[in-house]
Design a protein around this motif. Structure first.
Motif, mmCIF file in Angstrom:
data_model
loop_
_atom_site.group_PDB
_atom_site.id
_atom_site.type_symbol
_atom_site.label_atom_id
_atom_site.label_comp_id
_atom_site.label_asym_id
_atom_site.label_seq_id
_atom_site.Cartn_x
_atom_site.Cartn_y
_atom_site.Cartn_z
ATOM 1 N N UNK A 44 1.089 -1.218 -0.083
ATOM 2 C CA UNK A 44 0.117 -0.026 -0.132
ATOM 3 C C UNK A 44 0.625 1.188 0.365
ATOM 4 N N UNK A 45 2.291 1.034 -0.116
ATOM 5 C CA UNK A 45 2.782 1.761 -0.279
ATOM 6 C C UNK A 45 3.881 2.637 -1.319
ATOM 7 N N UNK A 46 4.554 3.423 -1.361
ATOM 8 C CA UNK A 46 5.940 3.914 -2.527
ATOM 9 C C UNK A 46 7.457 3.820 -1.371
ATOM 10 N N UNK A 47 8.262 2.910 -2.396
ATOM 11 C CA UNK A 47 9.703 3.455 -1.548
ATOM 12 C C UNK A 47 10.564 4.146 -2.427
ATOM 13 N N UNK A 187 -2.340 -12.352 1.795
ATOM 14 C CA UNK A 187 -1.296 -11.234 2.358
ATOM 15 C C UNK A 187 -0.566 -12.792 3.926
ATOM 16 N N UNK A 188 -1.203 -13.176 2.762
ATOM 17 C CA UNK A 188 -0.033 -13.930 4.409
ATOM 18 C C UNK A 188 1.132 -14.685 4.267
ATOM 19 N N UNK A 189 0.518 -15.128 3.010
ATOM 20 C CA UNK A 189 1.709 -16.100 2.193
ATOM 21 C C UNK A 189 2.662 -15.194 1.463
ATOM 22 N N UNK A 190 2.051 -14.240 1.111
ATOM 23 C CA UNK A 190 3.330 -13.362 0.568
ATOM 24 C C UNK A 190 4.271 -13.056 2.061
ATOM 25 N N UNK A 191 3.655 -13.061 2.825
ATOM 26 C CA UNK A 191 4.595 -12.638 4.225
ATOM 27 C C UNK A 191 5.375 -14.020 4.919
ATOM 28 N N UNK A 207 -9.626 -17.045 17.677
ATOM 29 C CA UNK A 207 -10.496 -15.895 16.856
ATOM 30 C C UNK A 207 -9.651 -14.393 17.186
ATOM 31 N N UNK A 208 -9.897 -14.206 18.292
ATOM 32 C CA UNK A 208 -9.851 -12.835 18.150
ATOM 33 C C UNK A 208 -8.063 -12.415 18.140
ATOM 34 N N UNK A 209 -7.156 -13.083 17.233
ATOM 35 C CA UNK A 209 -5.635 -13.258 16.778
ATOM 36 C C UNK A 209 -6.048 -12.922 15.395
ATOM 37 N N UNK A 210 -7.815 -13.134 15.149
ATOM 38 C CA UNK A 210 -7.526 -12.702 13.526
ATOM 39 C C UNK A 210 -7.649 -11.508 13.369
ATOM 40 N N UNK A 211 -7.858 -10.604 14.401
ATOM 41 C CA UNK A 211 -8.273 -9.025 14.198
ATOM 42 C C UNK A 211 -7.155 -8.852 13.558
ATOM 43 N N UNK A 212 -7.430 -7.157 12.716
ATOM 44 C CA UNK A 212 -6.315 -5.877 12.785
ATOM 45 C C UNK A 212 -6.401 -5.619 13.668
ATOM 46 N N UNK A 213 -4.563 -5.601 13.950
ATOM 47 C CA UNK A 213 -4.426 -4.281 14.964
ATOM 48 C C UNK A 213 -4.621 -2.426 14.633
ATOM 49 N N UNK A 214 -5.513 -2.400 15.440
ATOM 50 C CA UNK A 214 -5.678 -1.207 15.380
ATOM 51 C C UNK A 214 -4.717 0.240 15.436
ATOM 52 N N UNK A 215 -4.600 0.885 13.689
ATOM 53 C CA UNK A 215 -3.494 1.546 13.419
ATOM 54 C C UNK A 215 -1.832 1.107 13.168
ATOM 55 N N UNK A 217 -1.907 -1.205 10.368
ATOM 56 C CA UNK A 217 -0.972 -0.361 8.743
ATOM 57 C C UNK A 217 -1.724 -2.115 8.365
ATOM 58 N N UNK A 218 -3.240 -2.835 8.418
ATOM 59 C CA UNK A 218 -3.335 -3.734 7.446
ATOM 60 C C UNK A 218 -2.671 -5.575 8.372
ATOM 61 N N UNK A 219 -2.032 -5.065 9.379
ATOM 62 C CA UNK A 219 -1.767 -5.760 9.823
ATOM 63 C C UNK A 219 -2.360 -6.916 11.312
#
Ligand SMILES: Cc1cc2nc3c(=O)[nH]c(=O)nc-3n(C[C@H](O)[C@H](O)[C@H](O)COP(=O)(O)OP(=O)(O)OC[C@H]3O[C@@H](n4cnc5c(N)ncnc54)[C@H](O)[C@@H]3O)c2cc1C
Length: 316
Positions: A44-47, A187-191, A207-215, A217-219
């Motif tokens: 989702x970014x450019x370097x 996304x998990x495969x690519x990581x 199942x709570x581990x499936x939640x996105x981390x608030x803030x 960046x999608x992890x």
């Protein structure tokens, strides 16, 4: 051959901006006066990078100065119809290239090759080199060290797959078996490559581990748990700057997810509230020092500002 190696540190700074800041689809290679500049699509970014300058200050934490950032923005803005500004930057990171010292003064002219020397019997030194040649570098060092030892075969690094690269699991089958969406599997495969099943198992158990981390960046929460349980992360900055790159993928440098991340880490590492608080304080100080250094005009002042945040591991 030579009896010793002289290495010079060359600082390289990269900027990270959101994908929507540039209209293009593909990467760019721009010619600069002394080198080249890359603009690389990264999720989702450019370097955007890099600089290439001599660095003789703190080697543990090379600091990006305001001049470095201005240089990169100036170079990339030469070719953009909608220029980038400071406010567009979500991350800045600086690294040091360990270059073999040669005849040239400019670090951009120094070789990226590596060298192996044996200054004394039983002592092998390897220096220089880069990511794309690390197996050659490893093989040269190991083969030099074992030369003359009876029965030791040549390095077999060329035939060893990286962790996660032994196989490429079937994405559709995984999505079906774990009842999760395909983009999540991708996304998990690519990581994680072929270790993806370990993460999906953890998510199925909790199942709570499936939640996105608030803030974050999608992890996902599971990535933090896994970083500690399986990837050796011990501190908050290990997770935010090394196992993930949340520190350069969010405008706030990952501060918003620091709290949920230490909670997840603390469950595995048995952290008390005091340890959790200390981890967050260290990270906060690190972010503040980095942002401060990036407002400084030159290397010396940027270095002084960066030194304001001590390492969470103690020592220098
Ligand atoms: C600006 C720049 C541009 C580059 N460009 C290229 C390129 O175009 N092509 C190329 O092939 N190579 C390039 N390289 C080189 C490449 O980045 C390195 O060769 C490669 O990253 C080395 O990998 P490594 O795993 O050995 O070390 P690193 O990637 O440096 O990883 C070591 C990790 O250990 C961590 N660490 C250190 N001490 C501790 C501790 N006490 N506790 C916990 N963690 C610790 C560090 O923070 C770091 O995350 C570039 C390097 C730089 C700096």
């Amino acid at each position: 051959g030579p009896m010793s190696l002289r290495v010079r540190a060359s600082k390289g700074v990269h900027l990270v901006v959101g994908r929507d800041r540039l209209a293009g689809e593909t990467g760019l290679i721009l010619r600069t006066e002394t080198s080249v500049l890359f603009v690389i699509p990264w999720g989702s970014h450019w370097i955007i990078g890099t600089t290439d300058t001599d660095w003789n200050l703190d080697r543990a934490h090379p600091a990006a100065s305001s001049a470095d950032i201005d240089y990169l923005l100036g170079q990339v803005n030469r070719v953009l119809s909608r220029p980038l500004h400071r406010e567009d930057i979500e991350g800045v990171y600086a690294g040091l290239r360990p270059l073999l010292a040669g005849e040239s003064d400019a670090t951009s002219r120094l070789s990226r090759e590596h060298a192996v020397v044996t200054p004394a019997p039983g002592l092998v030194l390897v220096a220089g080199g880069k990511y794309t040649t690390y197996r050659v570098m490893g093989a040269d060092a190991v083969d030099t060290a074992t030369a003359g030892m009876a029965g030791v075969p040549a390095s077999r690094t060329a035939r060893l797959p990286l962790i996660g690269a032994r196989s490429f699991p079937d994405r559709r089958m995984l999505a079906q078996r774990y009842e999760v969406a395909l983009p999540l599997v991708d996304s998990l495969l690519s990581r994680y490559g072929d270790r993806v099943g370990e993460l999906l198992d953890l998510m199925a158990d909790r199942p709570t581990l499936s939640r996105p981390l608030p803030g974050g960046a999608g992890h996902l929460a599971v990535e933090v748990h896994y970083a500690v349980a399986a990837e050796g992360a011990l501190h908050l900055d290990d997770v935010l700057t090394r196992r993930t790159r949340i520190s350069v993928q969010t405008p706030d440098r990952g501060l918003a997810c620091a709290e949920p991340v230490v909670t997840l880490m603390g469950e595995v590492l048995g952290w008390t509230p005091a340890v959790r608080e200390r981890e967050i304080e260290h990270y906060r100080a690190r972010v503040a020092a980095e942002l401060e250094s990036q407002r400084m005009p030159n290397d010396r002042t940027a270095d002084a500002a960066r030194l304001g945040a001590p390492d969470v591991r103690g020592g220098a």
